[in-house]
Enzyme design. Structure first.
Site, PDB file in Angstrom:
ATOM      1  CE  LYS A 142      -3.799   2.276   2.443  1.00  9.06           C
ATOM      2  NZ  LYS A 142      -3.120   3.598   2.494  1.00  9.06           N
ATOM      3  CE  LYS A 338      -2.563   2.555   6.698  1.00 13.08           C
ATOM      4  NZ  LYS A 338      -3.401   3.633   7.234  1.00 13.08           N
TER       5      LYS A 338
END
Length: 694
Positions: A142, A338
């Site tokens: 990401k 995350k």
């Protein structure tokens, strides 16, 4: 527009071992120029692909630069059509604003979380919805950059837009065109229509170098690569964007005249079209393997040349993605797992030396972005060369960071000194190469206003509120004048014309005339304000007022400095041997004197006003915090005009400490230590009334 075949590339003389000695353009005809330009365009595209997509260049930078420059020369000399040409990367005309553009398909966000439980819940929802226990996932980093939509028609770059609200974004076509890793024309068997999604970012190494240049110019560095990329992409002047080190990874299709069976097939196809992808992707057979992939990337993140803040886990099969669909805000087939925020510990990527307005040299650590007290920081002050030596910090070291007073980040400890870099404090100024002098733990450039860093900062200070308070000359405006070459030192401010200013972006005739008028009004400044504006080291507003009252005129101050009479300066309240020496040294500096002589061609400092009496004779005041009825400067001037003294620090000689709103704790502590009486603003005014001042 037909694709270029391998045979065409093999026949192109500029692909392998290209010649770089070209005939002068005046010696060739237009037909030859067109043929050579076509070959050069294809060769440059090929070399871009080898460099940015395959990471396997076949020629060196100098040869590439020679080919690119020749192509620019031919296109300009023969007025050749440049649509789709690699030369369009250099930037177009500045824009008045970034218009909005509607996306070809919604650019949604992705559900995300940092807990493993949330990832497993995502997997359970996917398997339940598809009615199967076997789901293959495509995993990719990401990227911590700025998402963009880029559209190609017939293989030619058409436009680009930021994500915006997902439906409408800002048109950044000309800015994205300047990014070297964005092809102006696709390669191979490309579709007639292709709208792709990419992430614009600044490589970590390039970000560090870019911030180093900003710090050495006396500018504030960007806090992190994402902010730098976002600010760069939204520049109104594409030529500015072209000078900054942006890059891009492509990772999705928004719309196309071609279908894909899987995300992994899309990822494999992109490089064949010339679209750069990240090589740290993986296809995994279950969520456990996807979690393992995430943990591997977390371990690897500090060694990557780009910032990532997690991984994206996507259902690989496109038909399954279609079946899962989307909510109103995010696809049901993807989840961003995350990373935890970096906290307090980080790696020093570079140490640079910043030159302050007074010539003080401050070493600054440029670091991987780290969260400290809820704020992400990427730089920390090392304060002075002695601290660098005491900490033993070097480039590449792992360090602990804290925010001093919850504001300024400091390096407080070296945790791991296995870095392979080394920092040595320079013997000469990085901005002007003048010798560096040490004063205890501090270091100073001896160049004075001959030093461009000091000179540029001096322009901003000259116009600041504490100095001449010139309206319309804030930090942004001053930097614009410096960048345009209209100003290099304070004296140039008085030579500006309304016509020059009106030509600058964002200026009009009215604002230009207003600034010229402000400069005319600043030709007869009060002596104390002028002394502050000069930026003499150690001379702030209080010292400047005391000097003005003691000497009366600027000529008297200059005479004492020319005579090297430090004793005359030491006789002034609040001036000790160090400040006196600093004043004399400032006026003795050759560069400072040259700028001062030019200033005095435009400026006539006014003699200090006579005091209003001796009602406060023998009383010394210190002010702290914000006063409601006065600026602090006005209050100090009122005291001095009536025979009192206003100093900047509390000592045994201080009679009163006047407290405004949000007073400094250290001055209050000093007042307690010395038994100094404190007054609030009402009590201060009552004292003035008792002495007949009010």
């Amino acid at each position: 527009m037909p694709a270029v075949s391998d045979a065409d590339l093999e026949a192109n003389p500029y692909v392998e071992d290209p010649p770089t000695d070209f005939a002068p353009v005046e010696d060739i005809d237009e037909a030859t120029a067109r043929e050579q330009a076509d070959q050069l365009r294809e060769a440059v595209r090929y070399h871009d692909h080898r460099y940015y997509v395959e990471n396997d260049p076949v020629i060196g930078d100098r040869a590439y630069d020679a080919l690119f420059s020749r192509l620019q020369t031919l296109e300009a000399a023969f007025d050749l059509d440049t649509e789709g040409s690699p030369t369009q990367r250099v930037g177009g005309e500045p824009l008045d604003e970034l218009p909005e553009v509607e996306h070809v398909a919604r650019m949604g966000s992705i559900d995300q979380g940092g807990d493993e439980a949330a990832v497993r819940e995502f997997d359970e929802r996917v398997r339940d919805s598809l009615g199967t226990d076997e789901v293959q996932y495509f995993c990719e980093p990401k990227f911590d950059g700025l998402s963009v939509e880029i559209v190609y028609e017939d293989g030619v770059y058409q436009r680009a837009a930021t994500r915006g609200d997902g439906e409408v974004g800002e048109d950044v076509t000309e800015n994205v065109r300047t990014i070297a890793s964005v092809p102006q024309r696709l390669r191979g068997d490309y579709p007639d229509y292709l709208a792709v999604r990419g992430e614009v970012y600044i490589p970590r190494e390039a970000f560090t170098a870019f911030n180093r240049e900003r710090v050495e110019r006396g500018e504030d560095p960007f806090a992190n690569p994402r902010n730098a990329a976002a600010g760069t992409l939204r520049q109104l002047d594409p030529s500015v964007t072209a000078q900054r080190p942006l890059s891009v990874f492509f990772f999705g299709v928004l719309d196309a005249s071609v279908d894909f069976s899987s995300h992994s097939a899309m990822h494999k196809q992109f490089p064949e079209w010339g679209l750069r992808v990240c090589d740290r992707t993986a296809v995994v057979d279950d969520i456990d393997a996807a979690i393992d992939y995430r943990n591997e990337q977390l371990d690897a993140r500090d060694g990557l040349d780009y910032e990532i803040d997690g991984v994206v886990i996507k259902v690989n099969d496109m038909a399954a993605c279609e079946e899962l669909g989307s909510t109103s805000r995010a696809p049901r087939w993807a989840f961003a797992y995350k990373f935890p925020a970096r906290k307090e510990e980080t790696t020093v990527r570079d140490i640079v030396v910043q030159v302050g307005r007074t010539g003080r040299l401050t070493p600054v650590a440029l670091m991987d972005p780290v969260e400290v007290g809820g704020v992400t920081v990427s730089r920390a002050s090392l304060h002075n060369p002695s601290l660098v030596a005491d900490l033993g910090v070097d480039i590449g070291d792992r360090v602990r960071i804290k925010r001093a007073g919850d504001v300024i980040p400091d390096v407080v400890e070296v945790l791991d000194d296995d870095g392979d870099g080394h920092f040595e404090f320079p013997a000469t100024c990085p901005a002007c190469d003048s010798p560096v002098e040490r004063d205890g733990p501090m270091a100073f450039c001896t160049g004075g206003l001959t030093c461009p860093a000091q000179r540029e900062r001096s322009v901003e200070h000259y116009a600041s509120r504490d100095a001449l308070d010139i309206e319309g000359l804030g930090e942004k405006a001053v930097q614009q004048l410096l960048d345009a070459g209209l100003v290099s030192d304070p004296a140039d401010l008085y030579e500006l014309t309304a016509e020059e200013l009106a030509d600058l972006e964002g200026w009009g005739e009215t604002s230009a005339r207003n600034l010229v008028g402000e400069m005319d009004d600043a030709r007869e400044p009060p002596l104390a304000d002028f002394l502050v504006a000069l930026g003499i080291p150690e001379v702030g507003t209080v010292t400047a007022r005391n000097l003005a009252q003691e000497f009366g005129t600027f000529e008297a101050i200059l005479d004492a400095a020319d005579d090297g009479d430090t004793e005359a300066f030491e006789a002034v309240p609040d001036v000790g041997p160090t400040v006196a020496r600093s004043i004399v040294d400032f006026f003795e500096g050759e560069g400072n004197r040259a700028v001062l002589d030019r200033l005095l061609d435009h400026v006539e400092p006014q003699a200090a006003e006579e005091t209003g009496g001796d009602a406060l004779d023998g009383l010394t005041f210190v002010f702290t915090g914000s006063l409601a009825g006065y600026t602090r400067s006005d209050a100090q001037e009122l005291v001095e005009r009536n025979g009192g003294s206003a100093t900047s620090s509390v000592s045994g000689n201080t009679d009163y400490l006047v407290l405004g709103d949000n007073p400094g704790q250290r001055k209050q502590d000093d007042a307690d230590d010395h038994g100094v009486e404190t007054l609030n603003e009402n009590e201060f005014e009552a004292l003035l009334e008792r002495h007949g001042v009010l």
